[in-house]
Write a protein that holds these residues in place. Structure first.
Motif, mmCIF file in Angstrom:
data_model
loop_
_atom_site.group_PDB
_atom_site.id
_atom_site.type_symbol
_atom_site.label_atom_id
_atom_site.label_comp_id
_atom_site.label_asym_id
_atom_site.label_seq_id
_atom_site.Cartn_x
_atom_site.Cartn_y
_atom_site.Cartn_z
ATOM 1 N N ARG A 1 0.960 -1.205 0.111
ATOM 2 C CA ARG A 1 0.388 -0.352 0.110
ATOM 3 C C ARG A 1 0.753 1.283 -0.068
ATOM 4 N NH1 ARG A 1 -3.406 -1.453 4.044
ATOM 5 N NH2 ARG A 1 -4.819 -2.453 2.685
ATOM 6 N N THR A 2 0.386 2.170 -0.597
ATOM 7 C CA THR A 2 1.560 3.685 -1.296
ATOM 8 C C THR A 2 0.714 4.816 -0.344
ATOM 9 O OG1 THR A 2 0.430 4.030 -2.923
ATOM 10 C CG2 THR A 2 2.753 2.443 -3.043
ATOM 11 N N ASP A 3 1.109 5.699 -0.267
ATOM 12 C CA ASP A 3 0.593 6.977 -0.108
ATOM 13 C C ASP A 3 0.792 7.794 -0.849
ATOM 14 O OD1 ASP A 3 2.999 8.158 -0.071
ATOM 15 O OD2 ASP A 3 4.014 8.619 2.148
ATOM 16 N N GLY A 4 0.114 9.105 -0.952
ATOM 17 C CA GLY A 4 -0.089 9.550 -1.967
ATOM 18 C C GLY A 4 1.120 10.697 -2.469
ATOM 19 N N ARG A 5 2.161 10.919 -1.651
ATOM 20 C CA ARG A 5 3.150 11.858 -2.230
ATOM 21 C C ARG A 5 4.073 11.129 -3.179
ATOM 22 N NH1 ARG A 5 6.584 11.207 1.430
ATOM 23 N NH2 ARG A 5 5.655 9.639 2.507
ATOM 24 N N ALA A 6 4.255 9.314 -3.455
ATOM 25 C CA ALA A 6 5.213 9.397 -3.928
ATOM 26 C C ALA A 6 4.911 8.689 -5.403
ATOM 27 C CB ALA A 6 6.166 8.229 -3.283
#
Length: 336
Positions: free
Chosen positions: A248-253
């Motif tokens: 799961r990733t965040d919106g920054r990268a």
């Protein structure tokens, strides 16, 4: 053998028996064929320090006993498959995950079926012609099978990276989606069925010269759009601590950046961007539990933008090359 019969008898590469069945020469032949699945037998024998006749005999045994197959690796869309996804199955206790995985491996839409530890007893990749077929296979045919508790589907938004070479992996051996025309797709459709097929044997069927096919194939490989190589089951070649990893990733990268960073991790062989509860899927191939732990901790958790991961280590694997469903009807556009 007609194309339809060839597709029907596509061999599934099973997990067992194990690595000890292979001697040093077998392993060297597999490594050479992973570097170039179309290497001539004379050259194969020379590099392995055996006769051409012995090379032919050894390769024939490795193929017939399910250690490997030799086929074109490319973007499945080239072969007519425009909807892929990973199906995550819980089991209800009436059957073991290993038993259920063995049955699911017979599905024509399933190319990679794993019995796993963790929250899902079985994880399998589905390769379908469109989104409707993908949905129907997952929630119709699979969900109703005895032993299946629930099905969760992670549709692929993009198959980002494939590195099927298990040893000596190099960046230039990876396959990524690239623009291809109808002639390229027709050539790869034939090579997906038989990676060592002589170009002259299907040149007339495509209305092309052998020289044109050879030139086209060389360009396809050079661009990284496809390559013919030996495809092997990782567990059977000693990669006994291998795993799917959901990220799961965040919106920054962003998921795309994380996916690209994963291609630089040596043990990562496969990366897909998905819809659903997870943003990125990766396959990690390692020989020891300590190696898998190192990849998870140092190679994946530390990437900028990764907020959570979950690993699903393999117990057993059923693996088969992706074959086009109707190779007989494939023909290229007129060559100009």
């Amino acid at each position: 053998m007609p194309p339809s019969a060839e597709l029907a008898t596509a061999r599934t590469l099973l997990s067992d028996p194990g690595y000890t069945d292979l001697d040093a020469v077998d392993r060297q032949l597999i490594d050479l064929l992973q570097a170039d699945g179309r290497i001539p037998y004379a050259e194969l024998g020379r590099r392995a320090d055996i006769t051409e006749k012995t090379a032919r005999r050894r390769v024939s045994r490795l193929l017939s006993e399910g250690y490997m197959s030799i086929a074109a690796i490319t973007d499945p869309a080239v072969l007519g498959f425009h909807a892929l996804g990973l199906a995550l199955l819980t089991v209800d206790g009436s059957r073991t995950p290993v038993e259920l995985a063995a049955e699911l491996a017979h599905l024509p839409e399933a190319d990679y079926v794993t019995a796993t530890t963790g929250p899902y007893g079985v994880v399998l990749e589905l390769v379908c012609t469109d989104a409707r077929e993908l949905h129907d296979v997952a929630f119709g045919r699979i969900a109703t099978l005895p032993g299946v508790g629930s099905v969760e589907l992670l549709p692929y938004l993009r198959l980002h990276y494939q590195q099927a070479r298990l040893s000596g992996a190099l960046a230039d051996g990876a396959v990524r989606p690239r623009p291809l025309d109808d002639i390229d797709r027709a050539i790869l459709t034939r090579l997906a069925v038989d990676g060592r097929a002589a170009f002259r044997d299907f040149a007339s069927a495509l209305g092309l010269s052998e020289t044109t096919i050879r030139s086209r194939y060389s360009r396809i490989v050079e661009t990284g759009a496809a390559r013919v190589m030996c495809i092997a089951n990782p567990l059977r070649l000693g990669y006994r601590h291998s795993s799917w990893v959901a990220i799961r990733t965040d919106g920054r990268a962003g998921a795309q950046k994380v996916a690209e960073e994963l291609t630089r991790v040596d043990a990562v062989s496969y990366v897909a961007l998905t819809a659903g509860r997870w943003d990125v899927l990766a396959e990690v191939l390692t020989t020891r539990g300590e190696d898998l732990l190192d990849v998870l901790d140092e190679g994946i958790r530390g990437l900028d933008g990764v907020t959570a991961i979950q690993a699903w280590p393999y117990i057993s694997v059923h693996y088969k090359a992706i074959h086009p469903r109707d190779v007989g009807n494939v023909s290229p556009a007129p060559f100009c």
